[in-house]
Design an enzyme around this catalytic site. Structure first.
Site, PDB file in Angstrom:
ATOM      1  N   LEU A 211      20.369   7.144  19.159  1.00 56.83           N
ATOM      2  CA  LEU A 211      18.833   7.902  19.463  1.00 56.83           C
ATOM      3  C   LEU A 211      18.990   9.136  18.283  1.00 56.83           C
ATOM      4  O   LEU A 211      19.914   9.564  17.905  1.00 56.83           O
ATOM      5  CB  LEU A 211      18.985   8.648  20.841  1.00 56.83           C
ATOM      6  CG  LEU A 211      19.041   7.653  21.704  1.00 56.83           C
ATOM      7  CD1 LEU A 211      19.047   8.178  23.099  1.00 56.83           C
ATOM      8  CD2 LEU A 211      17.756   6.696  21.819  1.00 56.83           C
ATOM      9  N   ASP A 212      17.970   9.277  17.919  1.00 51.71           N
ATOM     10  CA  ASP A 212      17.645  10.550  16.981  1.00 51.71           C
ATOM     11  C   ASP A 212      18.407  11.794  17.662  1.00 51.71           C
ATOM     12  O   ASP A 212      18.277  11.941  18.781  1.00 51.71           O
ATOM     13  CB  ASP A 212      16.097  10.776  16.812  1.00 51.71           C
ATOM     14  CG  ASP A 212      15.558   9.577  16.127  1.00 51.71           C
ATOM     15  OD1 ASP A 212      16.446   8.813  15.315  1.00 51.71           O
ATOM     16  OD2 ASP A 212      14.417   9.671  15.891  1.00 51.71           O
ATOM     17  N   LYS A 213      18.749  12.796  16.791  1.00 52.28           N
ATOM     18  CA  LYS A 213      19.356  13.982  17.279  1.00 52.28           C
ATOM     19  C   LYS A 213      18.605  14.667  18.337  1.00 52.28           C
ATOM     20  O   LYS A 213      18.948  15.303  19.252  1.00 52.28           O
ATOM     21  CB  LYS A 213      19.608  14.818  16.101  1.00 52.28           C
ATOM     22  CG  LYS A 213      20.304  16.245  16.611  1.00 52.28           C
ATOM     23  CD  LYS A 213      20.723  16.803  15.247  1.00 52.28           C
ATOM     24  CE  LYS A 213      21.263  18.402  15.729  1.00 52.28           C
ATOM     25  NZ  LYS A 213      21.683  19.295  14.370  1.00 52.28           N
TER      26      LYS A 213
END
Length: 436
Positions: A211-213
């Protein structure tokens, strides 16, 4: 004999006669005569010096941990379905990819007796023939990287994120701001906390997607090598389902739509930013469904990625004019709402559903982070309306066409059964003896 070190001269016989003396001695056996003659007569001419014996040939000894024999390995259950080069990374990490490729080209690498390539998939029970290992030069050996020991607070934090755990899988609720993997100037990440999630197993869990940060929500982690291969295949084949919640700027004109826009890396950003590229972009598909709307100001939407491109949902929503709230990278200054709405990213992985390697499914929902839940309440959205059923979960009455298909399938099965009965009767009659 050739290749042996020189030995001691033979001892004289019991009768005093030295070997080689006498008229019947062979020319090649007269080595002992010259020294004896010099002892009796000092003025006798010296014999020609003997040629130096050849040094013994030393056999190459294998380096420590290196075998000079062909090796056979049996593929275990945890390695079922993985690539052959990945098997080497797991079990023979000292053998580099270039070496594996060379063995494959020369036919030395074989699976069940047949030539194999590094990219071939292997199955449980197969036999892998591995050529003798090759010693590595000492200067090329790299020191093994030691992961830092986690503190008690880090272990407690990592374990507090767990929302599902079984023998093969762990699902955590990743908070926003925590990266999935490390990178430049990124020291805190999920990958660095996985040692805290071993629990009762003596092996480190493995990431199978990311998942993106700034995206929060459900993140699946495999607990064994076998489940890692299984889940990775589920994500690559798109059988795993991921459902996201987002708050977007404005309200889409279509409540249930499919976005099909190719995505590529934006030049000049070093791969940090993506954009829609009709000519060179990779095919990308995202579905959205409007859950609720706050006038024309914002909408709460469900998002389902049908492909797995970097920043896909963020790029697609911005491309249709409805950027995700808090996503300044793709929405610019228009991606923020005034008032009490947080400036953080409002994108959350609400649900993940994937087949389980031991049967059944992993189907988990992750609770919202505080800023997202507060924004929903501030905009007047009803949290209980968020979980829409997937298409295959919607119960619907069969149509007339569905009934016709079912009737045709049933009739086909009946005809097959009757043909089988006729064949069995005919075979029985042919075997029965004729009456005389």
């Amino acid at each position: 004999m050739k290749g042996r070190p020189p030995g001691k001269p033979p001892a004289p016989s019991r009768g005093g006669r030295k070997p080689g003396s006498g008229s019947g001695a062979a020319p090649g056996r007269a080595r002992g005569k010259a020294p004896a003659a010099r002892a009796r007569n000092p003025e006798a001419p010296k014999a020609a010096p003997k040629p130096a014996a050849k040094a013994p040939v030393a056999k190459a000894s294998p380096a420590k941990g290196v075998s000079l024999d062909v090796r056979q390995f049996r593929v275990g259950a945890d390695d079922d379905g993985i690539r052959l080069d990945r098997w080497f990374q797991r079990h023979l990490p000292d053998v580099g990819f270039n070496t594996v490729s060379r063995w494959a080209r020369t036919g030395q690498l074989r699976v069940d007796g047949a030539r194999a390539a590094p990219g071939d998939r292997i199955s449980e029970g197969q036999s892998i023939r591995v050529p003798p290992a090759e010693p590595k030069a000492a200067e090329t050996a790299k020191p093994r990287r030691v992961r830092p020991q986690l503190s008690e607070d880090q272990v407690a934090f990592a374990q507090s994120l767990v929302i599902h755990r079984d023998a093969q899988a762990i699902v955590i609720n990743k908070p926003p701001g925590l990266a999935t993997q490390g990178g430049t100037k990124t020291e805190d990440h999920v990958d660095g906390l996985l040692d805290a999630l071993e629990f009762d197993l003596d092996q480190r869990p493995k990431l199978v997607h990311r998942l993106d940060k700034d995206t929060s929500g459900a993140l699946l982690v495999a607990r064994t090598a076998r489940s890692a291969a299984f889940f990775a295949k589920a994500f690559s084949s798109r059988t795993a389902r991921k459902v996201y919640w987002a708050i977007v700027i404005g309200v889409p004109s279509i409540d249930d739509g499919m976005i099909e826009l190719p995505i590529a890396k934006q030049p000049g950003t070093g791969g940090e930013k993506m954009h829609v590229d009709e000519e060179e972009g990779l095919p990308s598909r995202s579905r959205y469904r409007v859950i609720e709307r706050a006038g024309n100001r914002a909408a709460w939407v469900e998002l389902q990625p049908y492909t797995g491109r970097t920043h896909q949902l963020r790029v697609h929503m911005a491309a249709i004019g409805h950027p995700i709230v808090g996503d300044g990278k793709y929405g610019g200054k228009d991606a923020f709402l005034s008032g009490t709405i947080s400036r953080k990213m409002h994108l959350h992985a609400r649900r993940i559903r994937v087949d389980h390697p031991d049967g059944g499914r992993v189907d988990v929902r992750a609770e919202l982070p505080e800023h997202f839940a507060a924004s929903l309440a501030s905009l007047g959205f009803d949290l209980s309306a968020g979980d829409l059923p997937l298409d295959e979960e919607i119960e619907r009455k069969p149509t007339r066409e569905d009934e016709k298909k079912a009737a045709r399938a049933h009739a086909k099965q009946v005809r097959k059964g009757r043909r089988g009965e006729r064949r069995s009767r005919g075979a029985g009659e042919s075997r029965s003896p004729r009456k005389k």
